[in-house]
Design a protein around this motif. Structure first.
Motif, short mmCIF file in Angstrom:
data_model
loop_
_atom_site.label_atom_id
_atom_site.label_comp_id
_atom_site.label_asym_id
_atom_site.label_seq_id
_atom_site.Cartn_x
_atom_site.Cartn_y
_atom_site.Cartn_z
N PHE A 64 0.78 -1.07 -0.15
CA PHE A 64 0.02 -0.02 -0.01
C PHE A 64 0.68 1.11 0.15
O PHE A 64 0.42 2.41 -0.12
N ALA A 66 -0.05 1.67 -6.52
CA ALA A 66 -1.27 2.52 -6.76
C ALA A 66 -1.40 2.73 -8.01
O ALA A 66 -2.69 2.94 -8.54
N HIS A 109 -3.29 -0.15 -9.64
CA HIS A 109 -4.60 -0.11 -9.17
C HIS A 109 -5.67 0.93 -9.76
O HIS A 109 -6.81 0.61 -10.06
N MET A 159 -5.10 2.93 -1.82
CA MET A 159 -4.41 3.21 -3.14
C MET A 159 -4.55 4.72 -3.74
O MET A 159 -3.63 5.35 -4.16
#
Length: 220
Positions: free
Chosen positions: A69, A75, A78, A133
């Motif tokens: 994370f 991130a 995602h 994210m």
């Protein structure tokens, strides 16, 4: 701040490192990288009831992601790749997507975020992941790790008792440690790293789509 929010903050901050741990720019943090894992002596661990799974648990294709994370590439993936993958394959029942944790620097903060996500129920988990994210860049910019974690808790609507019981449960830490050990045994050296039906694959959308489509055509 409401009493419930105050209690949640107290529980989170008791488990979290000081805000200064995240007091660095995104460029200073370990960002991970998309790549296939190095040669491993053991295969990627099989999916178990302890895994966080999105999609049909009986889907013919399994995609496993090792992520952190606090990893900028995670991130970005995602935000930019996952929505298309989800719409095409997960929501249609063709893929079960498995999230596994491999915390990266600042490691203590990544571990705390992973534990908060693990404390979520299966229904709450996607919202918590989305918040962690999507909020990561702002966290690095503001250096406010506490607000980042609290935002994820609120997004998932995690309760005070639920969170407190989970964070105080040694099993939560044990599951996180098992995820890390499994990644190491499988030769995972960075995040995000992906496996499809046990085989490593690059994390760009084209590579994932090609591998998934081939397996579906072959009957899984």
């Amino acid at each position: 701040m409401s009493r419930a929010a105050s209690l949640l903050a107290a529980v989170i901050l008791a488990a979290a490192p000081p805000s200064g741990v995240a007091a660095q720019t995104a460029g200073d943090a370990h960002q991970g990288h998309n790549h296939a894992p190095v040669a491993a002596s053991t295969p990627v661990p099989a999916v178990t009831a302890e895994d966080r799974i999105l999609g049909d648990p009986d889907a013919p294709v399994t995609v496993i992601e090792y992520a952190s994370f606090t990893c900028g590439h995670c991130a970005n993936w995602h935000e930019q790749v996952f929505p298309a993958l989800k719409a095409r394959f997960i929501d249609t029942g063709q893929v079960r997507f498995v999230h596994r944790d491999l915390p990266t620097a600042p490691r203590e903060l990544a571990q705390t975020a992973a534990l908060v996500a693990r404390c979520a129920t299966a229904e709450q988990f996607p919202a918590v992941v989305d918040a962690l994210m999507s909020g990561q860049a702002a966290m690095y910019e503001t250096r406010d790790a506490d607000a980042w974690l609290m935002g994820a808790v609120e997004a998932g609507d995690l309760g005070v008792e639920q969170l407190q019981a989970c964070l105080n449960d040694p099993e939560a830490g044990a599951h996180l440690a098992a995820s890390v050990q499994g990644a190491r045994d499988a030769g995972v050296a960075g995040t995000p790293t992906f496996f499809i039906n046990g085989q490593p694959v690059d994390g760009d959308l084209a590579s994932l789509e090609a591998a998934i489509t081939t397996l579906i055509e072959q009957g899984g």
